[in-house]
Enzyme design. Structure first.
Site, PDB file in Angstrom:
ATOM      1  N   HIS A  64       0.838  -1.191   0.000  1.00  7.38           N
ATOM      2  CA  HIS A  64       0.000   0.000   0.000  1.00  7.38           C
ATOM      3  C   HIS A  64       0.878   1.248   0.000  1.00  7.38           C
ATOM      4  CE1 HIS A  64      -3.816  -2.114   1.736  1.00  7.38           C
ATOM      5  NE2 HIS A  64      -3.388  -2.637   0.594  1.00  7.38           N
ATOM      6  N   GLU A  66       0.941   3.842   1.925  1.00  6.59           N
ATOM      7  CA  GLU A  66       1.456   4.201   3.247  1.00  6.59           C
ATOM      8  C   GLU A  66       2.673   3.358   3.602  1.00  6.59           C
ATOM      9  OE1 GLU A  66      -3.119   3.838   3.783  1.00  6.59           O
ATOM     10  OE2 GLU A  66      -1.595   3.112   2.405  1.00  6.59           O
ATOM     11  N   CYS A  92      -5.803   1.139   5.861  1.00  7.76           N
ATOM     12  CA  CYS A  92      -6.326  -0.156   6.302  1.00  7.76           C
ATOM     13  C   CYS A  92      -5.714  -0.495   7.673  1.00  7.76           C
ATOM     14  CB  CYS A  92      -5.994  -1.236   5.278  1.00  7.76           C
ATOM     15  SG  CYS A  92      -4.231  -1.681   5.228  1.00  7.76           S
ATOM     16  N   CYS A  95      -1.763  -1.085   7.539  1.00  2.00           N
ATOM     17  CA  CYS A  95      -1.015   0.170   7.399  1.00  2.00           C
ATOM     18  C   CYS A  95      -1.115   1.000   8.668  1.00  2.00           C
ATOM     19  CB  CYS A  95      -1.491   0.960   6.190  1.00  2.00           C
ATOM     20  SG  CYS A  95      -0.948   0.214   4.628  1.00  2.00           S
TER      21      CYS A  95
END
Length: 133
Positions: A64, A66, A92, A95
């Protein structure tokens, strides 16, 4: 809301366009003392083919935005402690755990993810979370 929130979110949006993912492009910027210290977008790990999905399903090893920004700042020798993370979609759960451990104190996002467990965890950890339209 802080003065530059919209600008940094716009920059994260521009950065998301670097993603090879088809289903959703997400961009992230880490900002500390009004300096961008890292950036990231969702995609495959370094050295892998730039294909995020197979048969319409995201591959399990796609990182992801992040996570990419946090690991990139770690490699750079900079510290994310006290930084603000600007991300185009709310984090999420996985993360959010990284965000907490990285010492990030504020998260600003634009789009709501279908699950709220990541944002809920950030708030439980005392991290300031703001949705900006």
């Amino acid at each position: 809301m802080e003065k530059f929130d919209h600008s940094y979110l716009e920059m994260a949006e521009v950065w998301s366009r670097n993603s090879y993912c088809k289903r959703r492009k997400v961009g992230a910027l880490l900002v500390k003392d009004r300096m961008i210290i890292s950036d990231g977008y969702n995609g495959t790990p370094s050295g892998f083919e730039n294909v995020c999905e197979e048969d319409g399903v995201t591959k399990p090893y796609v990182l992801h935005a992040e996570a990419n920004a946090i690991t990139k700042v770690a490699k750079s020798g900079n510290s994310s402690d006290g930084a603000t993370l600007y991300v185009t979609a709310s984090p999420c759960l996985e993360c959010s755990k990284l965000i907490i451990q990285a010492g990030i104190k504020r998260v600003v996002y634009r789009d709501e993810y279908r699950l709220t467990d990541g944002v809920d965890l950030l708030r439980r950890a005392g991290i300031q979370v703001e949705k900006v339209d």
